[in-house]
Design a protein around this motif. Sequence first.
Motif, PDB file in Angstrom:
ATOM      1  N   ALA A  80       0.818  -3.418   4.763  1.00 35.12           N
ATOM      2  CA  ALA A  80       0.708  -1.958   4.957  1.00 35.12           C
ATOM      3  C   ALA A  80      -0.646  -1.557   5.530  1.00 35.12           C
ATOM      4  O   ALA A  80      -0.706  -0.706   6.421  1.00 35.12           O
ATOM      5  N   HIS A  81      -1.737  -2.175   5.043  1.00 38.11           N
ATOM      6  CA  HIS A  81      -3.055  -1.679   5.468  1.00 38.11           C
ATOM      7  C   HIS A  81      -3.334  -1.959   6.944  1.00 38.11           C
ATOM      8  O   HIS A  81      -4.123  -1.249   7.566  1.00 38.11           O
ATOM      9  N   VAL A  84      -1.623   0.792   9.346  1.00 38.83           N
ATOM     10  CA  VAL A  84      -2.417   2.019   9.527  1.00 38.83           C
ATOM     11  C   VAL A  84      -3.340   1.830  10.721  1.00 38.83           C
ATOM     12  O   VAL A  84      -3.473   2.713  11.572  1.00 38.83           O
ATOM     13  N   ARG A  85      -3.980   0.666  10.779  1.00 39.34           N
ATOM     14  CA  ARG A  85      -4.913   0.387  11.882  1.00 39.34           C
ATOM     15  C   ARG A  85      -4.183   0.315  13.209  1.00 39.34           C
ATOM     16  O   ARG A  85      -4.773   0.517  14.266  1.00 39.34           O
ATOM     17  N   GLN A 108     -12.761  10.510   3.521  1.00 36.81           N
ATOM     18  CA  GLN A 108     -13.679   9.417   3.868  1.00 36.81           C
ATOM     19  C   GLN A 108     -12.986   8.051   3.750  1.00 36.81           C
ATOM     20  O   GLN A 108     -13.232   7.147   4.559  1.00 36.81           O
ATOM     21  N   LEU A 109     -12.132   7.925   2.739  1.00 39.19           N
ATOM     22  CA  LEU A 109     -11.404   6.660   2.567  1.00 39.19           C
ATOM     23  C   LEU A 109     -10.574   6.348   3.804  1.00 39.19           C
ATOM     24  O   LEU A 109     -10.570   5.227   4.304  1.00 39.19           O
ATOM     25  N   ILE A 113     -11.658   3.266   8.502  1.00 35.29           N
ATOM     26  CA  ILE A 113     -11.238   2.309   9.532  1.00 35.29           C
ATOM     27  C   ILE A 113     -11.648   2.751  10.942  1.00 35.29           C
ATOM     28  O   ILE A 113     -11.438   2.036  11.900  1.00 35.29           O
ATOM     29  N   ARG A 156      -5.234  13.615   5.448  1.00 37.40           N
ATOM     30  CA  ARG A 156      -5.654  12.218   5.233  1.00 37.40           C
ATOM     31  C   ARG A 156      -4.940  11.292   6.223  1.00 37.40           C
ATOM     32  O   ARG A 156      -5.538  10.393   6.813  1.00 37.40           O
TER      33      ARG A 156
ATOM     34  N   ARG B 182     -15.787   3.528  -3.242  1.00 37.47           N
ATOM     35  CA  ARG B 182     -14.655   4.458  -3.132  1.00 37.47           C
ATOM     36  C   ARG B 182     -13.347   3.688  -3.070  1.00 37.47           C
ATOM     37  O   ARG B 182     -12.355   4.067  -3.698  1.00 37.47           O
ATOM     38  N   SER B 194      -3.425   3.002  -1.701  1.00 37.37           N
ATOM     39  CA  SER B 194      -4.627   2.406  -1.084  1.00 37.37           C
ATOM     40  C   SER B 194      -4.250   1.612   0.155  1.00 37.37           C
ATOM     41  O   SER B 194      -4.935   1.670   1.179  1.00 37.37           O
ATOM     42  N   GLY B 195      -3.151   0.855   0.070  1.00 32.15           N
ATOM     43  CA  GLY B 195      -2.691   0.085   1.224  1.00 32.15           C
ATOM     44  C   GLY B 195      -2.320   0.999   2.373  1.00 32.15           C
ATOM     45  O   GLY B 195      -2.679   0.751   3.531  1.00 32.15           O
ATOM     46  N   ILE B 196      -1.634   2.106   2.051  1.00 33.88           N
ATOM     47  CA  ILE B 196      -1.208   3.056   3.090  1.00 33.88           C
ATOM     48  C   ILE B 196      -2.416   3.684   3.785  1.00 33.88           C
ATOM     49  O   ILE B 196      -2.377   4.008   4.965  1.00 33.88           O
ATOM     50  N   VAL B 197      -3.500   3.850   3.033  1.00 35.88           N
ATOM     51  CA  VAL B 197      -4.703   4.483   3.589  1.00 35.88           C
ATOM     52  C   VAL B 197      -5.490   3.499   4.465  1.00 35.88           C
ATOM     53  O   VAL B 197      -6.386   3.904   5.205  1.00 35.88           O
ATOM     54  N   GLY B 198      -5.141   2.221   4.363  1.00 41.95           N
ATOM     55  CA  GLY B 198      -5.821   1.228   5.207  1.00 41.95           C
ATOM     56  C   GLY B 198      -6.791   0.332   4.460  1.00 41.95           C
ATOM     57  O   GLY B 198      -7.530  -0.432   5.085  1.00 41.95           O
ATOM     58  N   ILE B 199      -6.781   0.427   3.122  1.00 36.58           N
ATOM     59  CA  ILE B 199      -7.701  -0.412   2.337  1.00 36.58           C
ATOM     60  C   ILE B 199      -7.086  -1.805   2.190  1.00 36.58           C
ATOM     61  O   ILE B 199      -5.922  -1.939   1.801  1.00 36.58           O
TER      62      ILE B 199
END
Lengths: 252, 303
Positions: A80-81, A84-85, A108-109, A113, A156, B182, B194-199
Amino acid sequence: MTAPQAPPIVLTTQALVAGYERDLPIIRGIDLSVMRGEFLTVLGPNGAGKSTLVKAIAGLVPVHGGAIRLDGQDITASPAHTRVRQGLAFVPQTENIFTTLSIQENLQLAAAILPKDKRQARIAALYDMFPDLSARPRRRAGQLSGGQRQMLAVARALVVKPSILILDEPSAGLSPKVVGDVFARLRAINRSGVTTVLVEQNVKAALGVAGRALVLVEGRVAHEGPAATLGDDPVVAELYLGARHSREAMAT
Amino acid sequence: MSPQILVDGLISGAMIGLGAIGVTLTYSILRFANFAHGEFISWGAYFAFAVSGLLGYLSGGLAAPIGPFSFGWSLPIAAVASVALTAGLALLVDAVLFRPLRSRRGAVIILVMASFGAALALRNLLEFIFTSRPDYYTTNLQIAMRLGGGMRATPDQLLCLGVAAVLALAVHLLLTRTAIGRSMRAVSENPQLSGIVGIDIRSVVRMVWILGAGLAAVAGIMTGLIVQIRPEMGLDLLLPLFAAAILGGIGSVPGAMIAGLIVGLAEALTVQVFGAEWRAAVAFVILVAILLLRPQGLFGRPE
């Protein structure tokens, strides 16, 4: 020399099979194409697999067959992460913001990226787009109202300037007036050029903003067509979109 | 009642607090109670013991005491190496044991039982390598300084208090003021979002192990410096660590540190009032009381 044009199709799924258990798929072979700039809504009765479809596209539900392509790239196996990128932004139905973090920290979170020198400017642009959020950026997100939370979740998601924005029932739990505000904002976002996919139970509101609609039934695409005419089809409305909507469609 | 219990309690509480920060981070982000955390304390102490011994052997000057302290430069250098080695050990245990179990999405109890197994293996390996005989970083004697009000402390003890305070503040600032902090708070609240946000959750998990094990190593070195080094030193601290993590509120770094000091002070008070044999019971009483009266801890939020 002209700049290379982005491909007209943003997202495709080919024979997509997905679900939490391999031997119990919820999505049973869906072919889908989303054109750049369009506003697609995905409708259907409860349990049709609407949310599972978009969660599989976002990388949150295991895919057991078929393929997902984003801007021509195969993202079927990407976590998933990384999606997003690659330009895919997803707003889940519930728990779509970090309630223990501030508004600013939520943004900010998402901005982490982006290149460092572009983060502040992008967050500032989002505050311009969503003035409600800019009033008290250090406010804990958990203190926001339902509508403000949805706006923060959408903001977001937009931080990274996604190729496609996918929303899972953003009207859930909101009052009719707030739903109207949220959908008006989504229409404006789409008109600014952001390709949008909206999963909704609120059929009337969704058909009012979308250009094209899909109706899912038992994990398959049962009907597809322009949003303006799909709701007027009494058979589709009666069978899949709820009797109340059917009566409203017939009356108008 | 002697005011000395204040100094004794704060010093042992500082070591408990540092260890509890690792426990609270693991619990809140990886979502299981890691009973092997105490072994990182023991291994940290022994890594520093081995490296400082080697440095002292290679260069006698490094073992000569620095100023008022009982140890030479070999120990601070060894402490840095120990933090790195203990973090490496934690990452190894995660790669071999916990990560495969997490990827199977098994029940939390499986991870907890695996941590019991890891603790046993790590403790016995330590005993096999170093024997169960107590060891010391230094045999130099220190005279305690008068602090006023009838209290005394050695320079080593005051240094440990200062280091613990600085580290707790540094971790708090890391969590609240930096991007990785954060991300850690975000994963703690909602890993899927968190995964969806790109972390990248794997990098956050790595950071949790590095931070928790590094702080455990420092706590182990302090305990070894002020008391002694034994393979069971981590096991002895385990109950106070969990009492402090739960008392402070799971996920709260300042909470873990403050609760560590409270547990340390309660232990010191108990030793003076009831006798040393009751010391171990204090953490258990605090743990049960907080679970019954305020399960979210002093600084946690109700679920």
